[in-house]
Write a protein that holds these residues in place. Structure first.
Motif, mmCIF file in Angstrom:
data_model
loop_
_atom_site.group_PDB
_atom_site.id
_atom_site.type_symbol
_atom_site.label_atom_id
_atom_site.label_comp_id
_atom_site.label_asym_id
_atom_site.label_seq_id
_atom_site.Cartn_x
_atom_site.Cartn_y
_atom_site.Cartn_z
ATOM 1 N N LYS A 314 0.820 -1.219 0.000
ATOM 2 C CA LYS A 314 0.000 0.000 0.000
ATOM 3 C C LYS A 314 0.850 1.264 0.000
ATOM 4 N N ASP A 315 1.890 1.292 0.824
ATOM 5 C CA ASP A 315 2.640 2.529 1.035
ATOM 6 C C ASP A 315 3.847 2.699 0.116
ATOM 7 N N ASN A 316 4.425 1.593 -0.362
ATOM 8 C CA ASN A 316 5.728 1.703 -1.007
ATOM 9 C C ASN A 316 5.807 1.195 -2.438
ATOM 10 N N VAL A 317 5.027 0.184 -2.768
ATOM 11 C CA VAL A 317 5.176 -0.468 -4.076
ATOM 12 C C VAL A 317 4.095 -0.037 -5.059
ATOM 13 N N MET A 318 2.841 -0.256 -4.719
ATOM 14 C CA MET A 318 1.749 0.019 -5.650
ATOM 15 C C MET A 318 1.260 1.463 -5.502
ATOM 16 N N THR A 319 2.133 2.385 -5.846
ATOM 17 C CA THR A 319 1.801 3.808 -5.777
ATOM 18 C C THR A 319 0.954 4.201 -6.990
ATOM 19 N N ASP A 320 0.447 5.409 -6.951
ATOM 20 C CA ASP A 320 -0.335 5.897 -8.099
ATOM 21 C C ASP A 320 0.522 5.884 -9.361
ATOM 22 N N TRP A 321 1.796 6.271 -9.237
ATOM 23 C CA TRP A 321 2.686 6.313 -10.404
ATOM 24 C C TRP A 321 2.861 4.915 -10.989
ATOM 25 N N VAL A 322 3.056 3.931 -10.114
ATOM 26 C CA VAL A 322 3.246 2.554 -10.571
ATOM 27 C C VAL A 322 1.973 2.023 -11.222
ATOM 28 N N MET A 323 0.830 2.316 -10.654
ATOM 29 C CA MET A 323 -0.412 1.812 -11.221
ATOM 30 C C MET A 323 -0.685 2.415 -12.602
ATOM 31 N N THR A 324 -0.136 3.596 -12.843
ATOM 32 C CA THR A 324 -0.297 4.233 -14.149
ATOM 33 C C THR A 324 0.770 3.805 -15.137
ATOM 34 N N ASN A 325 2.005 3.707 -14.673
ATOM 35 C CA ASN A 325 3.143 3.506 -15.567
ATOM 36 C C ASN A 325 3.744 2.103 -15.519
ATOM 37 N N GLY A 326 3.352 1.316 -14.536
ATOM 38 C CA GLY A 326 3.920 -0.016 -14.397
ATOM 39 C C GLY A 326 5.040 -0.058 -13.377
ATOM 40 N N LEU A 327 5.354 -1.254 -12.931
ATOM 41 C CA LEU A 327 6.394 -1.470 -11.922
ATOM 42 C C LEU A 327 7.775 -1.430 -12.565
ATOM 43 N N GLY A 328 8.723 -0.794 -11.881
ATOM 44 C CA GLY A 328 10.116 -0.970 -12.278
ATOM 45 C C GLY A 328 10.855 0.234 -12.786
ATOM 46 N N ASN A 329 10.188 1.146 -13.501
ATOM 47 C CA ASN A 329 10.892 2.284 -14.070
ATOM 48 C C ASN A 329 10.871 3.460 -13.098
ATOM 49 N N ILE A 330 11.534 4.552 -13.481
ATOM 50 C CA ILE A 330 11.583 5.743 -12.646
ATOM 51 C C ILE A 330 11.226 6.968 -13.478
#
Length: 372
Positions: A314-330
């Motif tokens: 909830k707090d660290n991995v599945m952020t709004d940015w990740v849910m939009t752009n995918g896991l792994g990139n910056i």
């Protein structure tokens, strides 16, 4: 090789009882980051031979060095093993516990492990002090870092500035402690006004539970739940996430030995794809993920580790940015800001360059990083 690695980390076993923040940070940098060059070349040829030998086998061996113990947030990697995701990529993966957010960096840089999990901010400093070291981050996992100051309300800790004039327990190899000066600067805290007690990881939370320190640095999902397990009431625990108080840094990422990656690009991409699938399945069925974890750590409390995993998701991995752009990139702009914040408390020997610290080239481009 193991003896060399142990020698690399020696020096933090008997830290002074207390010291000011500035002195402590210099000490930590010298001890943890160290003079990597002396050991790098001593084992480089041997490590390269091992890695090349692995690459030539039917399945590529990719032992994975974690940052910490087999706790809730490690579950996705065991899910990837149990569901055959690594095997489907032609990989044999064995996971090893770590001893802190910095621990995997020298392990991967020396070639003892081809891949690991470590704090990208500590990686920046390592590469600055060891230019040319063959290690970089290739997949961001903690988009919002869990770096936190965890305290007790009954001891006067509810906001960042409350630590002024009090005692802070901080393990020297702790990733959250390494970023504390940025947190202090962003919140107008004079570092000289904080008394730092260097503590070992095993006694960090017990000292807070006993009231011997007012707060500790640590990962939010680690220190808060450990203190709760020791009997401190949940409503007495304050979790102050540095990312909620001006710190723009990223957190832990999968790191890779760049010599290995250049020789085995498909294996690295396959590893990252399997990791993404492990995280996606974990989010979908966290109970099954905890079951995979408990088979490797039967002494763990399943309920506690499920709560720890839930907090990390909830707090660290599945952020709004990740849910939009995918896991792994910056995000490049955010990374530039993170570098600028690091420059405010750390003097780079060499001009910092984001391309040295993160390389997205090995991320799979087949849609497997999307978490929806």
């Amino acid at each position: 090789m193991l003896i060399l690695m142990a020698c690399f980390r020696v020096g933090v076993a008997n830290p002074p009882r207390s010291l000011d923040l500035g002195t402590a940070i210099v000490t930590v940098n010298r001890v943890i980051i160290g003079d990597f060059t002396m050991i790098r070349y001593a084992i480089a040829s041997f490590a390269a031979a091992l890695l090349m030998g692995s690459a030539a086998s039917a399945e590529t061996a990719m032992p994975f060095a974690l940052d910490w113990k087999f706790e809730g947030p490690a579950a996705p990697y065991f899910v990837a093993i149990d569901k055959g995701y690594f095997t489907a990529e032609g990989l044999t993966v064995e996971i090893t516990e770590g001893a802190g957010s910095l621990d995997a960096i020298p392990k991967v840089a020396t070639g003892a492990f081809p891949v690991g999990f470590a704090d990208i901010n500590s990686l920046m400093k390592f590469l600055d002090q060891n230019p040319g070291a063959p290690v970089t981050a290739v997949m961001m996992i903690y988009d919002k870092p869990p770096f936190a100051m965890v305290g007790r309300k009954s001891l006067g800790i509810e906001n960042p500035a409350d630590i002024v004039g009090k005692v802070l327990g901080a393990p020297p190899p702790d990733g959250a402690w390494a970023q504390f000066p940025i947190f202090a600067a962003e919140n107008g805290i004079d570092m000289a006004s904080v008394t730092v007690e260097p503590v070992g990881f095993p006694v960090r939370e017990p000292m807070l539970a006993e009231g011997k320190v007012a707060a500790v640095t640590g990962f939010s999902f680690t220190s808060s739940l450990n203190v709760k397990r020791l009997g401190v009431p949940a409503d007495d625990i304050s979790v102050i996430l540095m990312a909620d108080h001006g710190v723009a840094l990223y957190g832990n990422a999968v790191i890779v030995n760049t010599d290995f990656a250049k020789a085995n690009p498909a294996a690295v991409t396959g590893f990252l794809r399997a990791v993404a699938m492990g995280w996606k399945d974990t989010v979908a069925d966290p109970d099954a993920a905890i079951a995979s974890l408990i088979t490797r750590n039967p002494a763990a409390d399943p309920a506690l580790e499920a709560e720890r995993l839930s907090l990390a998701i909830k707090d660290n991995v599945m952020t709004d940015w990740v849910m939009t752009n995918g896991l792994g990139n910056i995000d490049a702009a955010r990374m530039d800001k993170a570098i600028e914040q690091t420059k405010s408390v750390y003097t780079f020997v060499n001009e910092p360059d984001a391309k040295l610290y993160f390389d997205p080239a090995y991320l799979p481009a087949d849609g497997s990083l999307m978490m929806k």
